[in-house]
Scaffold this motif. Structure first.
Motif, mmCIF file in Angstrom:
data_model
loop_
_atom_site.group_PDB
_atom_site.id
_atom_site.type_symbol
_atom_site.label_atom_id
_atom_site.label_comp_id
_atom_site.label_asym_id
_atom_site.label_seq_id
_atom_site.Cartn_x
_atom_site.Cartn_y
_atom_site.Cartn_z
ATOM 1 N N SER A 31 5.524 -4.935 11.442
ATOM 2 C CA SER A 31 4.818 -4.631 12.677
ATOM 3 C C SER A 31 4.437 -3.154 12.758
ATOM 4 N N LYS A 32 3.136 -2.911 12.988
ATOM 5 C CA LYS A 32 2.656 -1.537 13.163
ATOM 6 C C LYS A 32 2.986 -1.030 14.567
ATOM 7 N N GLU A 33 3.367 -1.954 15.449
ATOM 8 C CA GLU A 33 3.797 -1.538 16.784
ATOM 9 C C GLU A 33 5.235 -1.026 16.774
ATOM 10 N N LYS A 34 6.044 -1.565 15.842
ATOM 11 C CA LYS A 34 7.452 -1.151 15.759
ATOM 12 C C LYS A 34 7.657 0.055 14.846
ATOM 13 N N TYR A 35 6.846 0.128 13.769
ATOM 14 C CA TYR A 35 7.061 1.156 12.753
ATOM 15 C C TYR A 35 5.728 1.766 12.314
ATOM 16 N N ASN A 36 5.796 3.009 11.854
ATOM 17 C CA ASN A 36 4.683 3.609 11.117
ATOM 18 C C ASN A 36 4.906 3.288 9.643
ATOM 19 N N THR A 37 4.030 2.521 9.035
ATOM 20 C CA THR A 37 4.246 2.062 7.659
ATOM 21 C C THR A 37 3.272 2.727 6.698
ATOM 22 N N TYR A 38 3.771 3.008 5.499
ATOM 23 C CA TYR A 38 2.990 3.684 4.477
ATOM 24 C C TYR A 38 3.197 2.994 3.132
ATOM 25 N N LYS A 39 2.105 2.682 2.453
ATOM 26 C CA LYS A 39 2.190 2.140 1.098
ATOM 27 C C LYS A 39 2.368 3.306 0.138
ATOM 28 N N VAL A 40 3.405 3.250 -0.676
ATOM 29 C CA VAL A 40 3.664 4.318 -1.651
ATOM 30 C C VAL A 40 3.680 3.711 -3.044
ATOM 31 N N HIS A 41 2.742 4.137 -3.861
ATOM 32 C CA HIS A 41 2.675 3.659 -5.243
ATOM 33 C C HIS A 41 3.494 4.600 -6.130
ATOM 34 N N ILE A 42 4.526 4.039 -6.743
ATOM 35 C CA ILE A 42 5.361 4.785 -7.685
ATOM 36 C C ILE A 42 4.929 4.339 -9.085
ATOM 37 N N LEU A 43 4.168 5.182 -9.754
ATOM 38 C CA LEU A 43 3.624 4.846 -11.069
ATOM 39 C C LEU A 43 4.005 5.935 -12.057
ATOM 40 N N LYS A 44 3.886 5.644 -13.340
ATOM 41 C CA LYS A 44 4.291 6.604 -14.367
ATOM 42 C C LYS A 44 3.545 7.928 -14.233
ATOM 43 N N ASN A 45 2.272 7.860 -13.863
ATOM 44 C CA ASN A 45 1.460 9.075 -13.833
ATOM 45 C C ASN A 45 1.311 9.689 -12.450
ATOM 46 N N LYS A 46 1.820 9.008 -11.403
ATOM 47 C CA LYS A 46 1.676 9.582 -10.067
ATOM 48 C C LYS A 46 2.559 8.851 -9.060
ATOM 49 N N TRP A 47 2.994 9.605 -8.046
ATOM 50 C CA TRP A 47 3.641 9.055 -6.860
ATOM 51 C C TRP A 47 2.732 9.404 -5.695
ATOM 52 N N VAL A 48 2.140 8.399 -5.048
ATOM 53 C CA VAL A 48 1.156 8.687 -4.009
ATOM 54 C C VAL A 48 1.280 7.723 -2.837
ATOM 55 N N VAL A 49 0.992 8.240 -1.641
ATOM 56 C CA VAL A 49 0.750 7.383 -0.483
ATOM 57 C C VAL A 49 -0.694 6.910 -0.578
ATOM 58 N N VAL A 50 -0.918 5.615 -0.378
ATOM 59 C CA VAL A 50 -2.267 5.044 -0.435
ATOM 60 C C VAL A 50 -2.601 4.465 0.928
ATOM 61 N N ASP A 51 -3.666 4.989 1.557
ATOM 62 C CA ASP A 51 -4.006 4.468 2.883
ATOM 63 C C ASP A 51 -4.919 3.245 2.779
ATOM 64 N N ASP A 52 -5.341 2.719 3.919
ATOM 65 C CA ASP A 52 -6.106 1.475 3.931
ATOM 66 C C ASP A 52 -7.515 1.632 3.354
ATOM 67 N N GLU A 53 -7.970 2.869 3.200
ATOM 68 C CA GLU A 53 -9.272 3.127 2.549
ATOM 69 C C GLU A 53 -9.090 3.534 1.090
ATOM 70 N N ASN A 54 -7.858 3.381 0.577
ATOM 71 C CA ASN A 54 -7.499 3.719 -0.803
ATOM 72 C C ASN A 54 -7.559 5.213 -1.096
#
Length: 325
Positions: A31-54
């Motif tokens: 739920s986006k009403e309960k929490y602020n959520t963030y997609k985090v890609h943990i990859l060999k070449n980068k650790w990044v937050v990826v938003d809904d527009e990539n």
């Protein structure tokens, strides 16, 4: 004030694409009403937050924060959706524990122990849990096929010690099959185990912490179109997953007790899904997955649904359990 939740996904193993799918489902259902959520890609070449527009924003590995549009975002909790290395083997969780960041998985040692099939089997055997007869090999060991067959028989399974989603697993039916199977397994890991074939019903059981209690979910019977529950059976629809499993009440109770015992003796917390083969009405423990698939079609969400637990409740419970530790 809403908590900031990082959903980590991806990883460094053959399971990266499966993990990205699991993580996307978790992100979708929290739920986006309960929490602020963030997609985090943990990859060999980068650790990044990826938003809904990539758009991508680098993770600061010093404290696992991110600068997003001029604002420094720190996280209150990490939802671990990384199958394999470094999420399921405990590596990244040791880092989180060092920096004091809460997460939804078991402590790093328990994760490492369960990911290592050999070590996990060694521990549960000491508590009277039945397991298949095994033969171990490390890369570089001399290979005596006759000695292997004398111990485990034919057919047998050849598995990487540290891998998931059935990558690198083969069923060797003849003496001639064993060496190619060993070579295939060594492509995934430098340690392998060779197990006797147990001829019986395969049942997979989710055990989780739910509302501060250990909960055994409804069991799933696996009927694979292939020789065993391999990658195609798991992800390409070549299996029947029957929940609840078609077993007697007596056997159901025995499995429930065994699954709960295994979870507790391994000092687990968070998610788990373990595989059992039933032979002569006795459950044999094969392995435990501590970051099981989390898509709607995955087994643990299916089992949770059978228990009346939807995906949002399943994921919110994991977050709250982690925040309250």
């Amino acid at each position: 004030m809403k908590k900031n939740i990082a959903i980590i996904m991806g990883g460094y193993s053959s399971e990266v694409e499966i993990s990205l799918k699991s993580g996307a489902v978790v992100y979708q259902h929290i739920s986006k009403e309960k929490y602020n959520t963030y997609k985090v890609h943990i990859l060999k070449n980068k650790w990044v937050v990826v938003d809904d527009e990539n758009n991508e924003y680098d993770i600061n590995k010093h404290d696992f924060s991110a600068n997003i549009d001029g604002n420094t975002i720190s996280f209150d909790c990490v939802f671990n959706a990384i199958h394999g290395n470094p999420g399921e083997n405990g590596t990244i969780l040791a880092y989180f524990e060092l920096i004091g960041l809460k997460h939804t998985s078991a402590p790093f040692y328990q994760m490492a122990l369960t990911f290592n099939k050999r070590d996990c089997l060694s521990v549960v055997k000491e508590y009277g849990i039945k397991t298949a007869t095994s033969f171990y090999l490390n890369k570089g060991d001399s290979i005596d096929i006759d000695k292997i067959i004398a111990k485990v028989g034919l057919p047998c399974f050849v598995k990487p010690n540290n891998a998931g989603s059935s990558f690198g697993i083969s069923k060797a039916k003849t003496k001639e099959d064993i060496l190619p199977a060993i070579e295939k397994a060594f492509k995934e890991d430098s340690e392998i185990l060779i197990e006797e074939f147990l001829d019986g019903t395969e049942v997979t059981i989710g055990v989780i912490e739910f509302n501060n209690k250990v909960k055994v979910l409804p069991m799933t019977e696996i009927v694979s179109e292939n020789d065993f529950f391999d990658y195609d059976a798991k992800y390409l629809g070549k299996s029947q997953e029957i929940t609840p499993a078609r077993i007697s009440d007596e056997l159901h109770k025995k499995l429930e007790i065994t699954a709960s015992k295994v979870y507790k003796v391994l000092n687990m917390s968070g998610f788990s899904r373990s595989e059992y083969i039933i032979v002569n009405n006795e459950p044999y423990f094969l392995e435990m997955n501590t970051v099981p698939g989390l898509t709607a079609a995955s087994i643990v969400p299916q089992q949770a649904a059978a228990a009346g637990i939807g995906l949002p409740e399943l994921f919110h419970n994991a977050i709250e359990m982690a925040l309250n530790k």
